[in-house]
Enzyme design. Sequence first.
Site, mmCIF file in Angstrom:
data_model
loop_
_atom_site.group_PDB
_atom_site.id
_atom_site.type_symbol
_atom_site.label_atom_id
_atom_site.label_comp_id
_atom_site.label_asym_id
_atom_site.label_seq_id
_atom_site.Cartn_x
_atom_site.Cartn_y
_atom_site.Cartn_z
ATOM 1 N N TYR A 32 0.696 -1.534 -0.085
ATOM 2 C CA TYR A 32 -0.023 -0.230 0.053
ATOM 3 C C TYR A 32 0.995 0.889 -0.158
ATOM 4 O O TYR A 32 0.339 1.785 0.954
ATOM 5 C CB TYR A 32 -0.681 -0.035 0.863
ATOM 6 C CG TYR A 32 -1.509 -1.609 1.315
ATOM 7 C CD1 TYR A 32 -2.639 -1.242 0.579
ATOM 8 C CD2 TYR A 32 -1.523 -2.289 2.167
ATOM 9 C CE1 TYR A 32 -3.771 -2.419 0.918
ATOM 10 C CE2 TYR A 32 -1.759 -3.530 2.267
ATOM 11 C CZ TYR A 32 -3.239 -3.824 1.241
ATOM 12 O OH TYR A 32 -3.667 -5.181 2.207
ATOM 13 N N TYR A 160 -12.262 -7.457 6.283
ATOM 14 C CA TYR A 160 -10.762 -7.604 5.540
ATOM 15 C C TYR A 160 -10.484 -8.957 4.705
ATOM 16 O O TYR A 160 -10.768 -10.024 5.899
ATOM 17 C CB TYR A 160 -9.925 -7.319 5.892
ATOM 18 C CG TYR A 160 -8.605 -7.192 4.813
ATOM 19 C CD1 TYR A 160 -8.457 -6.176 4.083
ATOM 20 C CD2 TYR A 160 -7.868 -8.034 5.300
ATOM 21 C CE1 TYR A 160 -7.773 -6.150 3.239
ATOM 22 C CE2 TYR A 160 -6.514 -8.155 4.657
ATOM 23 C CZ TYR A 160 -6.142 -7.665 3.026
ATOM 24 O OH TYR A 160 -5.092 -7.773 2.081
ATOM 25 N N ASP A 261 -13.661 -16.822 7.363
ATOM 26 C CA ASP A 261 -11.973 -16.144 7.029
ATOM 27 C C ASP A 261 -10.849 -16.347 8.740
ATOM 28 O O ASP A 261 -11.350 -15.702 9.798
ATOM 29 C CB ASP A 261 -11.686 -15.465 6.201
ATOM 30 C CG ASP A 261 -10.927 -14.600 6.107
ATOM 31 O OD1 ASP A 261 -9.598 -15.274 6.959
ATOM 32 O OD2 ASP A 261 -10.437 -14.198 4.974
ATOM 33 N N LYS A 290 -1.580 -17.302 7.028
ATOM 34 C CA LYS A 290 -0.583 -16.223 8.045
ATOM 35 C C LYS A 290 0.528 -17.130 9.284
ATOM 36 O O LYS A 290 1.106 -17.620 9.297
ATOM 37 C CB LYS A 290 -1.978 -14.997 9.416
ATOM 38 C CG LYS A 290 -1.898 -13.872 7.962
ATOM 39 C CD LYS A 290 -2.241 -12.709 8.428
ATOM 40 C CE LYS A 290 -2.138 -12.121 7.361
ATOM 41 N NZ LYS A 290 -3.636 -10.744 6.737
HETATM 42 C C1 LIG Z 1 -4.585 -10.909 5.882
HETATM 43 C C2 LIG Z 1 -5.610 -11.078 5.649
HETATM 44 C C3 LIG Z 1 -6.029 -12.479 4.514
HETATM 45 C C4 LIG Z 1 -4.667 -12.163 3.345
HETATM 46 O O1 LIG Z 1 -3.840 -12.938 3.462
HETATM 47 P P1 LIG Z 1 -2.592 -12.992 2.072
HETATM 48 O O2 LIG Z 1 -1.751 -13.458 2.282
HETATM 49 O O3 LIG Z 1 -2.198 -11.211 2.303
HETATM 50 O O4 LIG Z 1 -3.249 -13.118 0.821
HETATM 51 C C5 LIG Z 1 -7.181 -12.413 3.964
HETATM 52 N N1 LIG Z 1 -8.054 -12.991 5.112
HETATM 53 C C6 LIG Z 1 -7.322 -11.771 6.385
HETATM 54 C C7 LIG Z 1 -8.283 -12.488 7.713
HETATM 55 C C8 LIG Z 1 -6.211 -11.417 6.918
HETATM 56 O O5 LIG Z 1 -6.230 -11.083 7.826
#
Ligand SMILES: *Cc1c(COP(=O)(O)O)cnc(C)c1O
Length: 444
Positions: A32, A160, A261, A290
Amino acid sequence: MTHSPDGSPPPPVPMTDRELIAYDRAHIWHPYASMADPLPVHAVASASGVRLRLHDGRELVDGMASWWAAIHGYGHPVLVRALHEQAQAMAHVMFGGLTHRPAVELARLLVELTPAPLTRVFFADSGSVAVEVAIKMAHQYWLSRGETGRTRLLTVRGGYHGDTFQAMSVCDPVTGMHQAFEGVLARQVFAPAPGPAFGQPWAEAHSAEFARLLRAHRHELAAVILEPVVQGAGGMRFYSPDYLRRVRELCDETGVLLIADEIATGFGRTGRLFACQWADVAPDILCLGKALTGGTMTLAATLATDHVAETISQGRLGTLMHGPTFMANPLACAVALASVRLLLDSPWQQRVAAIEAGLRRGLEPCAGLGTVADVRVLGAIGVVETTRPVNMAAIQDFFVSRGVWVRPFGRLVYLMPPYCIAPADLDLLTAALAEAVARKEHFA
Ligand SMILES: *Cc1c(COP(=O)(O)O)cnc(C)c1O
């Protein structure tokens, strides 16, 4: 770049630290970031435990765990050894027509740890891709059932889900740059941000608009997608598990799939191994990423139930239409396996609880400041929401001068340190944060 007359690249003369930073500034995009006038970056030479070592010799205590990922800190010998041993055996092979022990053992462990109905695993190479795959699974599920009109997703504001296009389309429409991409992004259905706040009593009214939208759009929806209990980069909000429980019931009632997610929340960060466990619900599709590899390699996974997987497989296409080049990379799977086992063998609940107590002690006094709108803590996540956006350059300089690494965005200054952080280092982080938000010159 200057090339010699025959076109060969320049000889490998090591750049000085100044040249390195100057080249970075001129040629490399950061997350960003503008290329015209980017904020300063710091060169990191090495990292171990909770400390980042800069080229100039300064050490910073890491409050970010490299964006939720480095839960064991840096350079943990168990992870380094797993990586080293796997590199000697095989760094990578294609996953088409081939398999390997690290992928199989990791899949088995994830199936055991995640809610029982999730039994089928797709390995992706980043969180955003895992979200794309989850959405693709949901679409293929309905295609297989002959329902071609289910092209949309329902989500909540404040979310997000990543930066690829489908993932972006379900990010918060305000903070998620929807205006910039109008006409390109799929138009999804947005319910109000989930509520009430974590720990507050839930009432039916909190889910009423979500329920209305779900029922009104039920025949055009493929899935609901949300982050369970903790919304990360979309606003760092914590909401009642009862809301999530109600979402599960409403999805069951309407037959719409539920995608959770847990890319940010997975692997203990909220105080439960997975945030879904706060509400004792199982999604139809789950995204992990992550912290999966302990912050060592990029790897993500999308898990699905037998029912979703079998429905997709019995459909007209028969196959799930996705297959990244680096799918189930053995290095990443081996280090993920080591990281998850290391987590399970550690007293992670006590560590997260101790961090939660330290964050409360250190951050809650900020609530009295005129610059602060809210302070909230859950598990190993501490958030100070300010009344005005921070001045990034000024506040980043301040944090580095205090020997800590904290990276705020907008009106959110937050900590999510590695679980192994010592009490004194945590105090250093919270004291620096408290001092940072008390200073008027740190705001735009
Ligand atoms: C960071 C994140 C993503 C995206 O993951 P990347 O490895 O950066 O593509 C998707 N969903 C959530 C909740 C996240 O925190």
